[in-house]
Design an enzyme around this catalytic site. Structure first.
Site: not given
Ligand code: PGA
Length: 248
Positions: A9, A11, A94, A96, A166, A172, A212
């Site tokens: 992803n 983003k 997601h 976010e 997640e 992140g 992560s």
């Molecule tokens: P990250 O993001 O690997 O940077 O923690 C994962 C995600 O948001 O799908």
């Protein structure tokens, strides 16, 4: 029996030219992958990345989809539009989107349904906030989120569903769920699917871990019996880093 699936992803990162450079670097590094490999660049990069991955084992996904076929929805994209530029996958719900853009379990359900009905595979994200885990609500939250997201879909349509568990506190942040925590909660997600669709159907659904995930922790996570892959943010933005995850 479930083929692992690793999706990147990206983003809100990369221009079209940068996206093509990234995926061209990635292609030779993941050519022998034993899992499904998906990249989800920003929408404006989709046509260029589709062109760059033609004839390779890398598949294309978008980061969101609207539920209507067309109409007055400024800033949104339909499933048909995504298919027309070569997408086979789309991320839906997601955290976010839920946190910053007001997505609810209802809109996640509508978006996932539109994606699946159009023949895209929806990567549906669920996961608890830090406080929810601390207070002991993780299992209730992920059960509710996954059952609401799938509402109205048939057991056959689950073939076009991947779930990404997640934990929001791990996205992140550099914090990862332990292998056992991730496995346990993914087991809860699978039982939530089984409660609606039965065990056989639930056993076929691929459930990723996200938060992560990277080269340093992928092996331990992927050794867990419930974990069928990963949704990767930060570690998908460099070809070598993402390849390390894909080639776990
Ligand atoms: P990250 O993001 O690997 O940077 O923690 C994962 C995600 O948001 O799908």
């Amino acid at each position: 029996m479930r083929k692992p699936i690793i999706a990147g992803n990206w983003k809100m990162n990369k221009t079209p030219a940068e996206a093509v450079a990234l995926v061209k670097g990635l292609i030779p590094l993941v050519a022998d992958a034993k899992c499904d490999v998906v990249v989800c660049p920003p929408s404006v990069c989709l046509p260029a990345v589709a062109e760059a991955i033609r004839g390779t084992n890398v598949k294309l996904g978008a980061q969101n989809v609207h539920f209507a076929a067309s109409g007055a929805y400024t800033g949104e994209l339909s499933a048909e539009m995504l298919k027309a530029v070569g997408c086979e996958y789309v991320i839906v719900g997601h955290s976010e989107r839920r946190q910053y853009f007001g997505e609810t379990d209802k809109t996640v359900n509508l978006r996932a349904t539109a994606a699946v009905k159009a023949g895209l595979t929806a990567i549906i994200c669920v996961g608890e906030l830090k406080d929810e885990r601390v207070d002991g609500y993780t299992n209730a939250i992920v059960t509710y989120q996954v059952q609401m997201a799938l509402k109205g879909l048939t057991a056959e349509e689950l073939d076009h569903v991947v779930v990404a568990y997640e934990p929001v506190w791990a996205i992140g942040t550099g914090l990862t769920a332990t292998d056992e925590q991730a496995n346990e909660t993914i087991g809860v997600v699978r039982r939530a699917i089984a409660a609606v669709y039965g065990d056989d159907a639930a056993q076929k659904v691929r459930i990723q871990y996200g938060g992560s995930m990277k080269g340093a922790n992928v092996k331990g996570l992927m050794a867990q019996p419930e974990i069928d892959g990963g949704l990767i943010g930060g570690a998908s933005l460099k070809a070598a880093d993402f390849a390390e995850v894909v080639n776990f």
